[in-house]
Scaffold this motif. Structure first.
Motif, mmCIF file in Angstrom:
data_model
loop_
_atom_site.group_PDB
_atom_site.id
_atom_site.type_symbol
_atom_site.label_atom_id
_atom_site.label_comp_id
_atom_site.label_asym_id
_atom_site.label_seq_id
_atom_site.Cartn_x
_atom_site.Cartn_y
_atom_site.Cartn_z
ATOM 1 N N MET A 1 49.253 41.209 28.276
ATOM 2 C CA MET A 1 50.044 41.317 29.483
ATOM 3 C C MET A 1 51.483 41.695 29.132
ATOM 4 O O MET A 1 52.081 42.494 29.833
ATOM 5 C CB MET A 1 49.975 39.980 30.229
ATOM 6 N N ALA A 55 45.386 42.911 35.407
ATOM 7 C CA ALA A 55 45.549 41.789 34.483
ATOM 8 C C ALA A 55 45.988 40.537 35.221
ATOM 9 O O ALA A 55 45.505 39.431 34.948
ATOM 10 C CB ALA A 55 46.544 42.152 33.379
ATOM 11 N N TYR A 56 46.892 40.699 36.178
ATOM 12 C CA TYR A 56 47.369 39.569 36.966
ATOM 13 C C TYR A 56 46.227 38.967 37.790
ATOM 14 O O TYR A 56 46.074 37.754 37.863
ATOM 15 C CB TYR A 56 48.523 40.016 37.875
ATOM 16 N N ALA A 58 43.051 39.085 37.055
ATOM 17 C CA ALA A 58 42.166 38.385 36.118
ATOM 18 C C ALA A 58 42.753 37.027 35.741
ATOM 19 O O ALA A 58 42.026 36.033 35.636
ATOM 20 C CB ALA A 58 41.940 39.230 34.872
ATOM 21 N N LEU A 59 44.067 36.967 35.555
ATOM 22 C CA LEU A 59 44.715 35.697 35.239
ATOM 23 C C LEU A 59 44.602 34.708 36.395
ATOM 24 O O LEU A 59 44.380 33.508 36.186
ATOM 25 C CB LEU A 59 46.188 35.917 34.878
ATOM 26 N N LEU A 60 44.742 35.206 37.619
ATOM 27 C CA LEU A 60 44.598 34.326 38.787
ATOM 28 C C LEU A 60 43.179 33.772 38.888
ATOM 29 O O LEU A 60 42.982 32.586 39.171
ATOM 30 C CB LEU A 60 44.958 35.067 40.071
ATOM 31 N N GLU A 61 42.191 34.634 38.645
ATOM 32 C CA GLU A 61 40.798 34.176 38.678
ATOM 33 C C GLU A 61 40.547 33.136 37.599
ATOM 34 O O GLU A 61 39.875 32.128 37.837
ATOM 35 C CB GLU A 61 39.844 35.356 38.500
ATOM 36 N N GLU A 62 41.077 33.379 36.407
ATOM 37 C CA GLU A 62 40.909 32.425 35.307
ATOM 38 C C GLU A 62 41.589 31.098 35.645
ATOM 39 O O GLU A 62 41.036 30.019 35.411
ATOM 40 C CB GLU A 62 41.488 32.994 34.017
ATOM 41 N N ARG A 63 42.787 31.172 36.233
ATOM 42 C CA ARG A 63 43.490 29.955 36.632
ATOM 43 C C ARG A 63 42.688 29.170 37.660
ATOM 44 O O ARG A 63 42.552 27.948 37.567
ATOM 45 C CB ARG A 63 44.863 30.302 37.214
#
Length: 159
Positions: A1, A55-56, A58-63
């Protein structure tokens, strides 16, 4: 990122330098000559921003997945705290439900083997034994398991 952010900032810097050169151009021909460069820089900026948005996301989904996992672990811990390891008169071990008036749950025992494996399997009386319906473990209870009494449509076994 971080690499995406650095690349996007580099593309923005390049685009602003081209725009500055176009603003300082002395003739319309110089401005037209720089236009394809500026469009290319803008396309690069858009590409980098789209990559950062992906990427953001994907990070939100992971969070969110981690938050759900933490909540599941918290719920499982709270559920496990409702039971205590108990030794039967004949020496077998069970996890016994901690009764409380506000819970409204029927007192019951869980299979130690299944409980440690993350399953909640209620032991069932079978003659002088308690039997786990999941792993088929048998525990000797004191003498004979008492006959079930019906209370509100629920079987309550006393040992």
């Amino acid at each position: 990122m971080l690499a995406d952010i650095t690349a996007a900032l580099g593309a923005i810097k390049t685009g602003s330098e081209i725009a500055r050169d176009m603003a300082g151009a002395l003739s319309p021909d110089e401005t037209r000559a720089k236009a394809p460069e500026l469009y290319g820089a803008m396309a690069e900026i858009q590409h980098r921003l789209a990559a950062m948005q992906l990427a953001y996301g994907a990070l939100l989904e992971e969070r969110d997945a981690l938050a759900r996992e933490v909540e599941e672990v918290r719920q499982a811990r709270m559920e496990r705290e409702r039971y205590v390891l108990h030794q039967l008169p004949q020496g077998g071990l069970v996890y016994r439900f901690k009764t409380s008036r506000e819970s409204g749950a029927v007192p019951h025992d869980l299979c130690v083997h299944c409980y440690e494996g993350g399953l909640k399997s209620i032991l069932q009386p079978n003659g002088s034994h308690l039997v786990c319906p999941t792993c088929k473990s048998r525990l000797r209870s004191k003498g004979m398991a008492a006959v079930a009494t019906r209370r509100g449509g629920v079987c309550v076994w006393t040992l």
